[in-house]
Design an enzyme around this catalytic site. Structure first.
Site, short mmCIF file in Angstrom:
data_model
loop_
_atom_site.label_atom_id
_atom_site.label_comp_id
_atom_site.label_asym_id
_atom_site.label_seq_id
_atom_site.Cartn_x
_atom_site.Cartn_y
_atom_site.Cartn_z
N LYS A 189 0.87 -1.18 0.00
CA LYS A 189 0.00 0.00 0.00
C LYS A 189 0.91 1.24 0.00
O LYS A 189 2.10 1.13 0.30
CB LYS A 189 -0.91 0.02 1.23
CG LYS A 189 -1.59 -1.31 1.54
CD LYS A 189 -2.67 -1.71 0.55
CE LYS A 189 -3.21 -3.09 0.92
NZ LYS A 189 -4.26 -3.58 0.08
C1 LIG Z 1 -5.31 -4.40 1.09
C2 LIG Z 1 -6.77 -4.20 0.96
C3 LIG Z 1 -7.69 -4.60 1.96
C4 LIG Z 1 -7.33 -5.37 3.17
O1 LIG Z 1 -6.23 -4.94 3.89
P1 LIG Z 1 -5.38 -5.99 4.75
O2 LIG Z 1 -4.50 -5.09 5.54
O3 LIG Z 1 -4.64 -6.85 3.79
O4 LIG Z 1 -6.34 -6.76 5.59
C5 LIG Z 1 -9.02 -4.31 1.77
N1 LIG Z 1 -9.46 -3.69 0.66
C6 LIG Z 1 -8.62 -3.31 -0.32
C7 LIG Z 1 -9.18 -2.59 -1.50
C8 LIG Z 1 -7.26 -3.58 -0.22
O5 LIG Z 1 -6.44 -3.23 -1.21
#
Ligand SMILES: *Cc1c(COP(=O)(O)O)cnc(C)c1O
Length: 378
Positions: A189
């Site tokens: 992210k």
């Molecule tokens: C990464 C992500 C999640 C979940 O996040 P985690 O930290 O992996 O649980 C949810 N929605 C979207 C769109 C994501 O990219």
């Protein structure tokens, strides 16, 4: 944003940041458990609230946990429906199921940049309690339409802004538009700490219940006549909060780098037959989470899978992205199909980008995409 007006972002000073983080981590580990409690977690929450202009940030252990916590803080549970984008990932929908509610999949518009509000209006029932838009690939839809729809139908809005950190639309920061915005700190992210997450809200009641829910209802939330219930361990570990703070301090550099990477790929691929990047300049406030192009070749899914095998990681080829309403695990909840979402997923080349992708690697991606597009015979 246009490809022309991006300044080459300096690569984040990873070495300097890493040295400082290692020293801070050593100090932190030497005094854990800290009698002062979650010092870095609390500081991270203050800093997130300050930089986003929101009253409360609540740090949790993942983006999935942030979504689950947000839904439970809104008292969403068995018997309730949550309208969720079909153009999403499994982690957007799993928390609705975890909460005991029913996901109702809403199609996107033909471009994939916003919800199909006609489809949404058709699917709202008296059991619908919340709307959960997912800003896949970092692109939020129109905040005014979202707010109007939520108001008209009495729905709470929980934004899945996990991929949209730093994206702006209509002057609003993604994840600060609805009742709660949910974010992930997973590696990959824009802002990350390896694993982790947080939610943003202006509502004191949601923040208070979220803080209780993430730690077995301690301190216990104001129950207001509701029966007491159990919570979870969704706390963010202190070492991860420390890492998140270090990255938050250089967030502008990280976000500018991601935008630059996306725009650079768009520039390099501008005149590639079968690879359409023409709508990139329209996305002014977009964080550039992935490089995005529309594949105008036969069997675009097979092409994306082929690119992944040739070393260009992408949503369809690497992660097998399909719309939520087509996932076997979610079949019990599928009703009307979402044809736009299916078409958008199949036609979109979304190249996965990380901080470590330098211009040389991106030029390699562009070369592979361009060569394979020219030679493509499905
Ligand atoms: C990464 C992500 C999640 C979940 O996040 P985690 O930290 O992996 O649980 C949810 N929605 C979207 C769109 C994501 O990219």
């Amino acid at each position: 944003m246009t490809p022309g007006d991006t300044r080459p972002a300096a690569p984040p000073d990873a070495a300097g940041v890493e040295e400082a983080v290692v020293a801070d981590l050593a100090r932190l580990l030497a005094r854990m458990p800290d009698p002062a409690g979650s010092v870095h977690g609390a500081a991270l929450e203050r800093e997130l609230a300050a930089t986003t202009g929101v009253r409360h940030a609540v740090a949790v252990s993942s983006g999935t946990a942030a979504l689950h916590t947000a839904l439970r803080a809104l008292h969403i549970g068995p018997g309730d429906e949550v309208l969720v984008s079909a153009l999403s990932v499994i982690m957007s929908v799993a928390p609705i199921v975890h909460a005991g509610a029913r996901p109702v999949f809403v199609d996107c518009d033909p471009t994939g940049t916003d919800l199909d509000y006609n489809d949404l209006a058709r699917k709202v029932t008296p059991s619908a309690k919340a709307l959960l838009p997912v800003y896949l690939w970092g692109r939020p839809g129109d905040p005014a339409r979202l707010a109007r729809m939520a108001m008209d139908h009495g729905l709470a809005v929980v934004e899945d802004a996990c991929q949209a950190q730093g994206s702006r639309v209509g002057g609003r920061l993604a994840g600060t538009i609805g009742d709660v915005g949910c974010f992930s700190l997973k590696d990959g992210k824009v802002l990350s700490s390896g694993e982790g997450g947080y939610l943003l809200t202006d509502r004191d009641d949601i923040a208070q219940r979220a803080r209780s829910f993430r730690s077995h209802q301690q301190p216990s939330p104001p129950e207001n006549g509701r029966p007491a219930e159990v919570g979870y361990n969704y706390r963010l570990a202190e070492p991860l909060a420390l890492i998140a703070r270090a990255n938050l301090a250089r967030f502008h550099t990280l976000a500018a780098r991601r935008r630059h990477q996306s725009c650079l790929l768009a520039e390099l691929l501008t005149s590639t037959p079968g690879i359409d990047v023409t709508d990139v300049p329209a996305r002014r406030g977009w964080n550039g989470y992935n490089f995005l192009a529309t594949v105008a070749l036969d069997e675009p899914r097979a092409f994306c899978e082929h690119l992944a095998r040739r070393g260009v990681p992408n949503s369809v080829g690497t992660f097998g992205l399909i719309p939520a309403d087509q996932r076997p695990a979610l079949a019990p909840f599928t009703t009307a199909p979402c044809p736009h979402a299916a078409a958008v997923v199949d036609r979109t080349l979304a190249v996965v980008l990380t901080d470590h992708d330098d211009e040389q690697r991106l030029a390699g991606y562009a070369q592979t995409i361009s060569r394979e597009a020219r030679q493509w015979r499905p």
